[in-house]
Design a protein around this motif. Structure first.
Motif, PDB file in Angstrom:
ATOM      1  N   ILE A 170      21.770  27.788  30.681  1.00  0.00           N
ATOM      2  CA  ILE A 170      22.967  27.831  29.687  1.00  0.00           C
ATOM      3  C   ILE A 170      23.394  29.358  29.088  1.00  0.00           C
ATOM      4  O   ILE A 170      24.468  29.603  29.007  1.00  0.00           O
ATOM      5  CB  ILE A 170      22.381  27.091  28.354  1.00  0.00           C
ATOM      6  N   GLU A 171      22.451  30.052  29.076  1.00  0.00           N
ATOM      7  CA  GLU A 171      22.457  31.521  28.392  1.00  0.00           C
ATOM      8  C   GLU A 171      22.812  32.419  29.671  1.00  0.00           C
ATOM      9  O   GLU A 171      23.030  33.550  29.374  1.00  0.00           O
ATOM     10  CB  GLU A 171      21.468  31.791  27.471  1.00  0.00           C
TER      11      GLU A 171
ATOM     12  N   LEU B  22      24.643  20.777  32.459  1.00  0.00           N
ATOM     13  CA  LEU B  22      24.078  21.641  31.529  1.00  0.00           C
ATOM     14  C   LEU B  22      25.042  22.670  30.942  1.00  0.00           C
ATOM     15  O   LEU B  22      24.887  23.005  29.860  1.00  0.00           O
ATOM     16  CB  LEU B  22      22.930  22.551  32.076  1.00  0.00           C
ATOM     17  N   GLN B  23      26.030  22.978  31.811  1.00  0.00           N
ATOM     18  CA  GLN B  23      27.171  23.963  31.383  1.00  0.00           C
ATOM     19  C   GLN B  23      27.726  23.318  30.403  1.00  0.00           C
ATOM     20  O   GLN B  23      28.477  24.105  29.615  1.00  0.00           O
ATOM     21  CB  GLN B  23      27.881  24.255  32.460  1.00  0.00           C
ATOM     22  N   LEU B  24      27.823  22.290  30.054  1.00  0.00           N
ATOM     23  CA  LEU B  24      28.515  21.467  28.990  1.00  0.00           C
ATOM     24  C   LEU B  24      27.909  21.800  27.606  1.00  0.00           C
ATOM     25  O   LEU B  24      28.859  21.834  26.796  1.00  0.00           O
ATOM     26  CB  LEU B  24      28.643  19.963  29.324  1.00  0.00           C
ATOM     27  N   LYS B  25      26.772  22.199  27.810  1.00  0.00           N
ATOM     28  CA  LYS B  25      26.217  22.638  26.268  1.00  0.00           C
ATOM     29  C   LYS B  25      26.871  24.062  25.953  1.00  0.00           C
ATOM     30  O   LYS B  25      26.627  24.450  24.918  1.00  0.00           O
ATOM     31  CB  LYS B  25      24.699  23.086  26.595  1.00  0.00           C
ATOM     32  N   ARG B  26      27.491  24.679  26.912  1.00  0.00           N
ATOM     33  CA  ARG B  26      28.038  26.015  26.640  1.00  0.00           C
ATOM     34  C   ARG B  26      29.204  25.826  25.706  1.00  0.00           C
ATOM     35  O   ARG B  26      29.674  26.745  24.876  1.00  0.00           O
ATOM     36  CB  ARG B  26      28.391  26.713  27.850  1.00  0.00           C
ATOM     37  N   SER B  27      29.585  24.523  25.889  1.00  0.00           N
ATOM     38  CA  SER B  27      30.924  24.333  25.064  1.00  0.00           C
ATOM     39  C   SER B  27      30.697  23.716  23.666  1.00  0.00           C
ATOM     40  O   SER B  27      31.845  23.265  22.952  1.00  0.00           O
ATOM     41  CB  SER B  27      31.605  23.201  25.886  1.00  0.00           C
ATOM     42  N   GLU B  28      29.405  23.484  23.221  1.00  0.00           N
ATOM     43  CA  GLU B  28      29.237  22.990  22.141  1.00  0.00           C
ATOM     44  C   GLU B  28      29.203  24.115  21.026  1.00  0.00           C
ATOM     45  O   GLU B  28      28.524  25.309  21.011  1.00  0.00           O
ATOM     46  CB  GLU B  28      27.889  22.437  21.952  1.00  0.00           C
ATOM     47  N   GLN B  29      30.476  24.112  20.351  1.00  0.00           N
ATOM     48  CA  GLN B  29      30.409  25.350  19.311  1.00  0.00           C
ATOM     49  C   GLN B  29      30.567  24.956  17.853  1.00  0.00           C
ATOM     50  O   GLN B  29      31.164  23.909  17.818  1.00  0.00           O
ATOM     51  CB  GLN B  29      32.141  26.004  19.743  1.00  0.00           C
ATOM     52  N   PRO B  30      30.227  25.804  16.975  1.00  0.00           N
ATOM     53  CA  PRO B  30      30.369  25.440  15.350  1.00  0.00           C
ATOM     54  C   PRO B  30      31.860  25.703  15.287  1.00  0.00           C
ATOM     55  O   PRO B  30      32.575  26.309  16.043  1.00  0.00           O
ATOM     56  CB  PRO B  30      29.438  26.471  15.041  1.00  0.00           C
ATOM     57  N   GLU B  31      32.118  24.930  14.223  1.00  0.00           N
ATOM     58  CA  GLU B  31      33.637  24.880  13.491  1.00  0.00           C
ATOM     59  C   GLU B  31      33.987  26.312  13.252  1.00  0.00           C
ATOM     60  O   GLU B  31      33.169  27.454  13.031  1.00  0.00           O
ATOM     61  CB  GLU B  31      33.814  23.982  12.667  1.00  0.00           C
TER      62      GLU B  31
END
Lengths: 209, 203
Positions: A170-171, B22-31
């Motif tokens: 991820i990072e 797993l790259q989908l996790k990178r798109s989880e972003q805070p508001e």
């Protein structure tokens, strides 16, 4: 993992990382000389990455926000002891990972998840395409469900395996960088990554080719 | 919500790899407002950290904040407690032998000589009187005790109390000699190291 342990290896995996490390070193010197504002630049530079690591380790956005702040405060309080034996980036990540480990161990019996929303503009095209192909179910619902499954699967991994997956997949850190942050050898990082991905393959099988 | 878990992706769509997932996790972003709040909170904590001394500094500050009299009092109290403990703490119950090995050189054959007789001992008030003890002088009593011990060597788990006025080394010598008569252990109760006190001989 002990953050006060001297680090003998330093990593500058890419030229960009090397330039970044040099710029950080200057800012750190300024902070050590009493320029508090210089630390703001370091916060601005690393807050998103640090938050992301902690968020992906905890799967809880409130905890992640709190722990990211805690990591910065600890770094700020300890910066005079930072001797530059590692990059500031690695040192800061070690503080953040340590703080997260302590938090997760303290609260292992009362864990709950809270997720950030998926920004579809940032989501991998392949994933969106695969979800769009599914007829008569809205994509955002499929995406939310996939997000939950993904986080659940990650949380089934042990902390050390989860850390390696988060930092590598991820990072996008290198094996060497992860080894320095986690305080283990590159070989151990590789083997943990291999094992963790095998576990995830099993958990996420319905989504994979 | 109807579950899509059984068939999460369309068979006609592209299949995914673990890395893509797993790259989908990178798109989880805070508001959007998250970072403004984050910065505000962090500034506040940073200011607190600047103002609030660290634990080590707090301890040092506490130590140096005119509390020397309090520390002197606490220190004096600790010293007094330690001295009182050393003066009145009971001896531990120790099996004979071991640390008393040097005194153990006194053998049954030496029972009548002066080494043993220097261990002045007499029964403490209230203790069960031993035959003939009333007429005994300290020296005679000491001898008498040893003789009594000798007479009871076959009896196990009998406790008797004796008051001694001997120095510990002399007492050790007497007690150590007594082990030849079946004494298994002794306990010293409530006396200073060199003063008098009651001893329990168990044999």
């Amino acid at each position: 993992m002990d953050i006060s342990r001297p680090v003998t290896r330093t990593f500058t995996a890419t030229p960009e990382r090397g330039q970044e490390a040099d710029a950080d070193a200057i800012l750190v010197q300024q902070v050590q000389a009493g320029d508090v504002a210089a630390f703001d630049s370091l916060i601005l530079k690393y807050r998103q990455r640090l938050y992301s690591v902690i968020y992906n380790l905890t799967s809880n956005r409130e905890d992640a926000a709190d722990l990211t702040q805690e990591a910065f405060i600890k770094a700020f309080q300890s910066i005079n002891r930072f001797k530059g034996r590692s990059t500031f980036f690695a040192w800061l990540y070690r503080i953040a990972v340590n703080a997260t480990y302590s938090h997760l161990r303290r609260h292992k019996l009362r864990r709950f998840f809270s997720f950030d929303t998926i920004d579809e503009d940032l989501a991998p095209a392949e994933v969106l395409e695969a979800l769009t192909s599914k007829s008569n179910i809205p994509r955002d619902r499929l995406l939310t469900e996939l997000q939950e499954k993904l986080n659940e699967a990650l949380q089934t991994l042990s902390l050390k395996h989860r850390t390696v997956v988060v930092l590598f997949e991820i990072e996008s850190l290198s094996h060497q960088e992860i080894a320095e942050i986690t305080g283990c050898s590159v070989g151990t990082v590789r083997s943990r990554l291999h094992y963790a991905k095998q576990q995830l393959q099993g958990k996420l099988q319905p989504y994979l080719s | 919500m109807a579950s899509t878990q059984d068939n999460p992706l369309s068979p006609s769509g592209p299949r995914l790899t673990l890395e893509q997932l797993l790259q989908l996790k990178r798109s989880e972003q805070p508001e959007a407002e998250f970072w403004a709040r984050f910065e505000r909170d962090l500034k506040q904590r940073q200011l607190q950290a600047l103002v609030k001394p660290r634990r080590s500094e707090r301890i040092l500050g506490w130590l140096s904040a005119g509390r020397q009299p309090a520390f002197a009092a606490v220190g004096a109290a600790v010293v007094c407690l330690l001295a009182a403990w050393m003066a009145f703490a009971p001896f531990r119950t120790a099996p004979l032998g071991g640390e008393m090995a040097a005194a153990g050189e006194i053998s049954a054959g030496m029972m009548g000589n002066e080494t043993i007789l220097r261990a002045f001992a007499e029964p403490i008030p209230g203790a069960e009187p031993l035959p003939g003890e009333a007429a005994a002088s300290p020296v005679a009593e000491s001898r008498f005790i040893i003789e009594t011990l000798a007479g009871q060597r076959e009896k196990a788990d009998v406790n008797r109390h004796f008051r001694t006025e001997s120095r510990p080394q002399t007492l050790f010598a007497a007690v150590d000699a007594a082990k030849d008569y079946g004494v298994r252990s002794y306990t010293r109760e409530g006396a200073s190291l060199a003063g008098s006190g009651a001893r329990t001989l168990q044999f």
